[in-house]
Design a protein around this motif. Structure first.
Motif, PDB file in Angstrom:
ATOM      1  N   ILE A  24      -6.272  11.618 -13.730  1.00 22.56           N
ATOM      2  CA  ILE A  24      -5.535  10.815 -14.716  1.00 22.56           C
ATOM      3  C   ILE A  24      -5.196  11.671 -15.931  1.00 22.56           C
ATOM      4  CG2 ILE A  24      -5.744   8.868 -16.333  1.00 22.56           C
ATOM      5  CD1 ILE A  24      -7.473   7.499 -14.073  1.00 22.56           C
ATOM      6  N   MET A  25      -6.141  12.472 -16.374  1.00 21.31           N
ATOM      7  CA  MET A  25      -5.904  13.349 -17.528  1.00 21.31           C
ATOM      8  C   MET A  25      -4.764  14.327 -17.247  1.00 21.31           C
ATOM      9  SD  MET A  25      -9.885  14.013 -18.565  1.00 21.31           S
ATOM     10  CE  MET A  25      -9.555  15.465 -19.558  1.00 21.31           C
ATOM     11  N   ASP A  26      -4.715  14.843 -16.025  1.00 27.01           N
ATOM     12  CA  ASP A  26      -3.661  15.790 -15.652  1.00 27.01           C
ATOM     13  C   ASP A  26      -2.279  15.151 -15.661  1.00 27.01           C
ATOM     14  OD1 ASP A  26      -5.572  17.769 -15.351  1.00 27.01           O
ATOM     15  OD2 ASP A  26      -5.602  17.656 -13.146  1.00 27.01           O
ATOM     16  N   GLU A  27      -2.215  13.838 -15.484  1.00 26.59           N
ATOM     17  CA  GLU A  27      -0.943  13.115 -15.474  1.00 26.59           C
ATOM     18  C   GLU A  27      -0.387  12.888 -16.883  1.00 26.59           C
ATOM     19  OE1 GLU A  27      -1.770   9.416 -13.528  1.00 26.59           O
ATOM     20  OE2 GLU A  27      -2.262  10.374 -11.617  1.00 26.59           O
ATOM     21  N   MET A  28      -1.237  13.000 -17.879  1.00 28.47           N
ATOM     22  CA  MET A  28      -0.828  12.703 -19.255  1.00 28.47           C
ATOM     23  C   MET A  28      -0.008  13.856 -19.837  1.00 28.47           C
ATOM     24  SD  MET A  28      -2.030   9.729 -19.889  1.00 28.47           S
ATOM     25  CE  MET A  28      -2.484   8.970 -18.337  1.00 28.47           C
ATOM     26  N   PRO A  29       1.009  13.519 -20.629  1.00 23.81           N
ATOM     27  CA  PRO A  29       1.788  14.575 -21.291  1.00 23.81           C
ATOM     28  C   PRO A  29       0.892  15.416 -22.211  1.00 23.81           C
ATOM     29  CG  PRO A  29       2.871  12.435 -21.485  1.00 23.81           C
ATOM     30  CD  PRO A  29       1.509  12.180 -20.935  1.00 23.81           C
ATOM     31  N   GLN A  30       1.120  16.697 -22.248  1.00 27.78           N
ATOM     32  CA  GLN A  30       0.314  17.592 -23.071  1.00 27.78           C
ATOM     33  C   GLN A  30       0.374  17.231 -24.558  1.00 27.78           C
ATOM     34  OE1 GLN A  30      -2.020  20.017 -22.254  1.00 27.78           O
ATOM     35  NE2 GLN A  30      -1.718  18.913 -20.332  1.00 27.78           N
ATOM     36  N   ASP A  31       1.495  16.649 -24.996  1.00 29.50           N
ATOM     37  CA  ASP A  31       1.626  16.246 -26.402  1.00 29.50           C
ATOM     38  C   ASP A  31       0.552  15.231 -26.798  1.00 29.50           C
ATOM     39  OD1 ASP A  31       3.825  17.863 -26.495  1.00 29.50           O
ATOM     40  OD2 ASP A  31       5.294  16.232 -26.566  1.00 29.50           O
ATOM     41  N   PHE A  32       0.090  14.429 -25.851  1.00 33.66           N
ATOM     42  CA  PHE A  32      -0.930  13.430 -26.143  1.00 33.66           C
ATOM     43  C   PHE A  32      -2.214  14.081 -26.658  1.00 33.66           C
ATOM     44  CE2 PHE A  32       0.198   9.475 -23.377  1.00 33.66           C
ATOM     45  CZ  PHE A  32       1.506   9.521 -23.816  1.00 33.66           C
ATOM     46  N   TYR A  33      -2.480  15.286 -26.218  1.00 33.84           N
ATOM     47  CA  TYR A  33      -3.742  15.954 -26.535  1.00 33.84           C
ATOM     48  C   TYR A  33      -3.737  16.643 -27.899  1.00 33.84           C
ATOM     49  CZ  TYR A  33      -5.101  15.096 -21.720  1.00 33.84           C
ATOM     50  OH  TYR A  33      -5.428  14.487 -20.541  1.00 33.84           O
ATOM     51  N   GLU A  34      -2.562  16.721 -28.535  1.00 31.67           N
ATOM     52  CA  GLU A  34      -2.480  17.372 -29.837  1.00 31.67           C
ATOM     53  C   GLU A  34      -3.403  16.667 -30.829  1.00 31.67           C
ATOM     54  OE1 GLU A  34       0.770  17.964 -33.364  1.00 31.67           O
ATOM     55  OE2 GLU A  34       1.497  18.094 -31.294  1.00 31.67           O
ATOM     56  N   GLY A  35      -4.289  17.447 -31.444  1.00 29.45           N
ATOM     57  CA  GLY A  35      -5.227  16.886 -32.418  1.00 29.45           C
ATOM     58  C   GLY A  35      -6.461  16.250 -31.817  1.00 29.45           C
ATOM     59  N   LEU A  36      -6.556  16.210 -30.514  1.00 30.86           N
ATOM     60  CA  LEU A  36      -7.733  15.634 -29.843  1.00 30.86           C
ATOM     61  C   LEU A  36      -8.714  16.776 -29.576  1.00 30.86           C
ATOM     62  CD1 LEU A  36      -8.640  12.803 -28.791  1.00 30.86           C
ATOM     63  CD2 LEU A  36      -7.850  13.539 -26.540  1.00 30.86           C
ATOM     64  N   SER A  37      -9.316  17.252 -30.662  1.00 29.12           N
ATOM     65  CA  SER A  37     -10.120  18.478 -30.596  1.00 29.12           C
ATOM     66  C   SER A  37     -11.349  18.353 -29.701  1.00 29.12           C
ATOM     67  CB  SER A  37     -10.542  18.908 -31.999  1.00 29.12           C
ATOM     68  OG  SER A  37     -11.261  17.860 -32.633  1.00 29.12           O
ATOM     69  N   GLY A  38     -11.882  17.150 -29.562  1.00 30.75           N
ATOM     70  CA  GLY A  38     -13.059  16.950 -28.719  1.00 30.75           C
ATOM     71  C   GLY A  38     -12.719  16.595 -27.290  1.00 30.75           C
ATOM     72  N   GLY A  39     -11.432  16.439 -26.996  1.00 29.29           N
ATOM     73  CA  GLY A  39     -11.001  16.133 -25.645  1.00 29.29           C
ATOM     74  C   GLY A  39     -11.432  14.760 -25.164  1.00 29.29           C
ATOM     75  N   ILE A  40     -11.497  14.619 -23.858  1.00 35.50           N
ATOM     76  CA  ILE A  40     -11.958  13.381 -23.221  1.00 35.50           C
ATOM     77  C   ILE A  40     -13.273  13.703 -22.528  1.00 35.50           C
ATOM     78  CG2 ILE A  40     -11.462  11.606 -21.502  1.00 35.50           C
ATOM     79  CD1 ILE A  40      -8.497  12.061 -21.996  1.00 35.50           C
ATOM     80  N   VAL A  41     -14.287  12.914 -22.844  1.00 35.73           N
ATOM     81  CA  VAL A  41     -15.634  13.162 -22.341  1.00 35.73           C
ATOM     82  C   VAL A  41     -16.111  11.943 -21.562  1.00 35.73           C
ATOM     83  CG1 VAL A  41     -18.006  13.681 -23.022  1.00 35.73           C
ATOM     84  CG2 VAL A  41     -16.112  14.638 -24.329  1.00 35.73           C
ATOM     85  N   LEU A  42     -16.679  12.193 -20.384  1.00 34.05           N
ATOM     86  CA  LEU A  42     -17.256  11.122 -19.583  1.00 34.05           C
ATOM     87  C   LEU A  42     -18.744  11.030 -19.892  1.00 34.05           C
ATOM     88  CD1 LEU A  42     -16.885   8.966 -17.396  1.00 34.05           C
ATOM     89  CD2 LEU A  42     -17.305  10.757 -15.679  1.00 34.05           C
ATOM     90  N   GLN A  43     -19.157   9.872 -20.379  1.00 33.88           N
ATOM     91  CA  GLN A  43     -20.560   9.614 -20.692  1.00 33.88           C
ATOM     92  C   GLN A  43     -21.197   8.884 -19.515  1.00 33.88           C
ATOM     93  OE1 GLN A  43     -20.062  11.519 -23.964  1.00 33.88           O
ATOM     94  NE2 GLN A  43     -21.986  10.476 -23.875  1.00 33.88           N
ATOM     95  N   VAL A  44     -22.414   9.216 -19.184  1.00 30.59           N
ATOM     96  CA  VAL A  44     -23.068   8.616 -18.030  1.00 30.59           C
ATOM     97  C   VAL A  44     -23.500   7.166 -18.295  1.00 30.59           C
ATOM     98  CG1 VAL A  44     -25.473   9.321 -18.433  1.00 30.59           C
ATOM     99  CG2 VAL A  44     -24.593   9.192 -16.109  1.00 30.59           C
ATOM    100  N   GLU A  45     -23.835   6.835 -19.517  1.00 33.05           N
ATOM    101  CA  GLU A  45     -24.421   5.529 -19.824  1.00 33.05           C
ATOM    102  C   GLU A  45     -23.388   4.413 -19.931  1.00 33.05           C
ATOM    103  OE1 GLU A  45     -23.573   7.264 -23.973  1.00 33.05           O
ATOM    104  OE2 GLU A  45     -24.244   8.071 -22.081  1.00 33.05           O
ATOM    105  N   ALA A  46     -23.917   3.208 -19.925  1.00 35.28           N
ATOM    106  CA  ALA A  46     -23.133   2.018 -20.268  1.00 35.28           C
ATOM    107  C   ALA A  46     -23.292   1.833 -21.775  1.00 35.28           C
ATOM    108  CB  ALA A  46     -23.667   0.798 -19.533  1.00 35.28           C
ATOM    109  N   LYS A  47     -22.253   1.322 -22.412  1.00 36.62           N
ATOM    110  CA  LYS A  47     -22.336   1.084 -23.857  1.00 36.62           C
ATOM    111  C   LYS A  47     -21.920  -0.354 -24.137  1.00 36.62           C
ATOM    112  CE  LYS A  47     -21.179   2.721 -28.409  1.00 36.62           C
ATOM    113  NZ  LYS A  47     -20.541   3.743 -29.225  1.00 36.62           N
ATOM    114  N   TYR A  48     -22.805  -1.069 -24.813  1.00 34.24           N
ATOM    115  CA  TYR A  48     -22.529  -2.442 -25.210  1.00 34.24           C
ATOM    116  C   TYR A  48     -21.989  -2.451 -26.634  1.00 34.24           C
ATOM    117  CZ  TYR A  48     -25.084  -3.959 -21.102  1.00 34.24           C
ATOM    118  OH  TYR A  48     -25.475  -4.160 -19.807  1.00 34.24           O
ATOM    119  N   HIS A  49     -21.040  -3.330 -26.872  1.00 30.96           N
ATOM    120  CA  HIS A  49     -20.505  -3.482 -28.223  1.00 30.96           C
ATOM    121  C   HIS A  49     -21.613  -4.025 -29.118  1.00 30.96           C
ATOM    122  CE1 HIS A  49     -17.920  -4.633 -31.543  1.00 30.96           C
ATOM    123  NE2 HIS A  49     -16.937  -3.969 -30.961  1.00 30.96           N
ATOM    124  N   LYS A  50     -21.597  -3.630 -30.374  1.00 30.98           N
ATOM    125  CA  LYS A  50     -22.660  -4.054 -31.300  1.00 30.98           C
ATOM    126  C   LYS A  50     -22.698  -5.563 -31.517  1.00 30.98           C
ATOM    127  CE  LYS A  50     -19.729  -3.043 -35.247  1.00 30.98           C
ATOM    128  NZ  LYS A  50     -19.426  -2.100 -36.300  1.00 30.98           N
TER     129      LYS A  50
END
Length: 136
Positions: A24-50
């Motif tokens: 999916i990331m490879d399908e995205m236009p490269q312009d989308f990533y401008e300024g996204l210095s930390g990239g896209i990270v997959l976290q193993v855990e589930a996260k509940y909203h506060k």
């Protein structure tokens, strides 16, 4: 009933989910990533909203984060697994793509100085709270 309708694929492994995300990331236009210095990270855990309410869990599938360290998109494998455990891989992939696009929209709107999606998300949270209060 056909046997294929009775058999569900197991939820994709973390590695298979990462591969799905990479595609999916490879399908995205490269312009989308401008300024996204930390990239896209997959976290193993589930996260509940506060604000999650008893009996009506509100899981976070992905989030866009801005900090002193930069901007990043996090995707929560565990949240997807809890919500989509019994779904076909094609359904999971479609929802993952939607979440990635949602988080990119936050990023792109932030770059443009807009907050339209943030307002929409707040409205959805308000509807969730109203719905959970009516159920108690």
């Amino acid at each position: 009933m056909d046997q294929t309708q009775l058999t569900r694929e197991p939820f994709p492994s973390y590695e298979a989910f990462q591969e799905m995300l990479s595609e999916i990331m490879d399908e995205m236009p490269q312009d989308f990533y401008e300024g996204l210095s930390g990239g896209i990270v997959l976290q193993v855990e589930a996260k509940y909203h506060k604000i999650t309410q008893p009996g009506r869990p509100l899981l976070i599938m992905g989030e866009y984060q801005r900090s002193a360290l930069g901007k990043q998109i996090k995707i929560y494998y565990g949240s997807f697994k809890k919500v989509y455990m019994n779904q076909l891989e094609s359904v999971i992939a479609k929802r993952l793509r939607e979440v990635v696009l949602h988080e990119f929209t936050h990023h792109l709107e932030g770059r443009a100085g807009l907050k339209t999606l943030e307002e929409t998300d707040r409205e959805r949270i308000g509807a969730y709270l109203k719905k959970t209060k009516n159920k108690t």
